[in-house]
Design a protein around this motif. Structure first.
Motif, PDB file in Angstrom:
ATOM      1  N   GLN A   8      10.658  -4.778   8.457  1.00 40.86           N
ATOM      2  CA  GLN A   8       9.306  -4.988   8.962  1.00 40.86           C
ATOM      3  C   GLN A   8       9.338  -4.871  10.476  1.00 40.86           C
ATOM      4  N   THR A  10       6.483  -4.485  14.274  1.00 41.25           N
ATOM      5  CA  THR A  10       5.148  -4.572  14.846  1.00 41.25           C
ATOM      6  C   THR A  10       4.858  -3.296  15.639  1.00 41.25           C
ATOM      7  N   TYR A  42       1.044  -0.293   6.334  1.00 41.43           N
ATOM      8  CA  TYR A  42       0.574  -0.707   7.648  1.00 41.43           C
ATOM      9  C   TYR A  42      -0.627  -1.623   7.473  1.00 41.43           C
ATOM     10  N   ASN A  46       1.010  -4.576  11.678  1.00 39.26           N
ATOM     11  CA  ASN A  46       2.240  -4.898  10.949  1.00 39.26           C
ATOM     12  C   ASN A  46       2.725  -3.715  10.123  1.00 39.26           C
ATOM     13  N   HIS A  71       7.374   0.871  18.215  1.00 40.36           N
ATOM     14  CA  HIS A  71       7.231  -0.425  17.541  1.00 40.36           C
ATOM     15  C   HIS A  71       8.270  -1.403  18.082  1.00 40.36           C
ATOM     16  N   ASP A  99      -5.134  -6.969   5.215  1.00 40.82           N
ATOM     17  CA  ASP A  99      -4.301  -8.070   5.713  1.00 40.82           C
ATOM     18  C   ASP A  99      -3.756  -8.956   4.599  1.00 40.82           C
ATOM     19  N   LYS A 103       0.140  -9.683   3.588  1.00 36.87           N
ATOM     20  CA  LYS A 103       0.689 -11.049   3.562  1.00 36.87           C
ATOM     21  C   LYS A 103       1.277 -11.378   2.194  1.00 36.87           C
TER      22      LYS A 103
END
Ligand SMILES: Cc1cc2nc3c(=O)[nH]c(=O)nc-3n(C[C@H](O)[C@H](O)[C@H](O)COP(=O)(O)O)c2cc1C
Length: 141
Positions: A8, A10, A42, A46, A71, A99, A103
């Motif tokens: 993962q 950002t 994406y 994230n 990133h 989102d 999560k």
């Protein structure tokens, strides 16, 4: 040996921006050339990406990706051999997801984290969950 890495990170810029779209195009072409398949989810900055292919090739590519300035906060979630490709239809599937879906996926991943390394056994049910977010929405190879 077939191998996969899941990480993962950002994103520094939104994915619908021109540089990220260019990165996606470039990556798909290169992945086809070097025999990498996988997908990138994406959501709101994230990123979760799965890379699969021959072990040395996956490692070499991941080294480049880890140092890519587009990133930050690159965290390896899983890293290990696999019996077969799960994403053989995609040079790099891509989906911009909600989102709450992102999560949900991350919490499923984290539920499988093993101390002390925090690495995750990303097994087939989890990969199928992740895959379901991209299936039938993306151009194939
Ligand atoms: C989030 C993210 C995902 C990436 N995924 C890939 C990928 O799947 N395949 C790839 O070849 N490059 C990917 N890249 C780009 C690599 O970091 C690197 O710039 C590229 O492989 C270099 O290509 P070149 O060898 O043609 O110069 C990614 C970069 C970012 C920021």
């Amino acid at each position: 040996m077939m191998y996969h890495i899941v990480y993962q990170s950002t994103a520094v810029e939104p994915f619908n921006s021109e540089p990220m779209q260019a990165m996606l195009e470039h990556s798909r072409r290169k992945n086809r050339r070097i025999g990498i398949t996988g997908l990138l989810l994406y959501s709101n900055g994230n990123i979760l990406q799965i890379l699969e292919g021959e072990e040395p090739i996956v490692h070499e590519l991941y080294k480049l990706i880890q140092h890519d300035v587009r990133h930050t906060n690159v965290i390896t979630l899983a890293d290990g051999p696999i019996s077969q490709r799960m994403f053989s239809d995609w040079s790099m599937g891509f989906q911009d997801i909600a989102d709450q879906d992102f999560k949900h996926i991350l919490s499923c991943v984290e539920a499988r984290q093993l101390p002390p390394t925090s690495r995750v056994e990303v097994d087939e049910p989890l990969l199928n969950l992740i895959k379901s977010f991209v299936e039938d929405e993306q151009p194939r190879l």
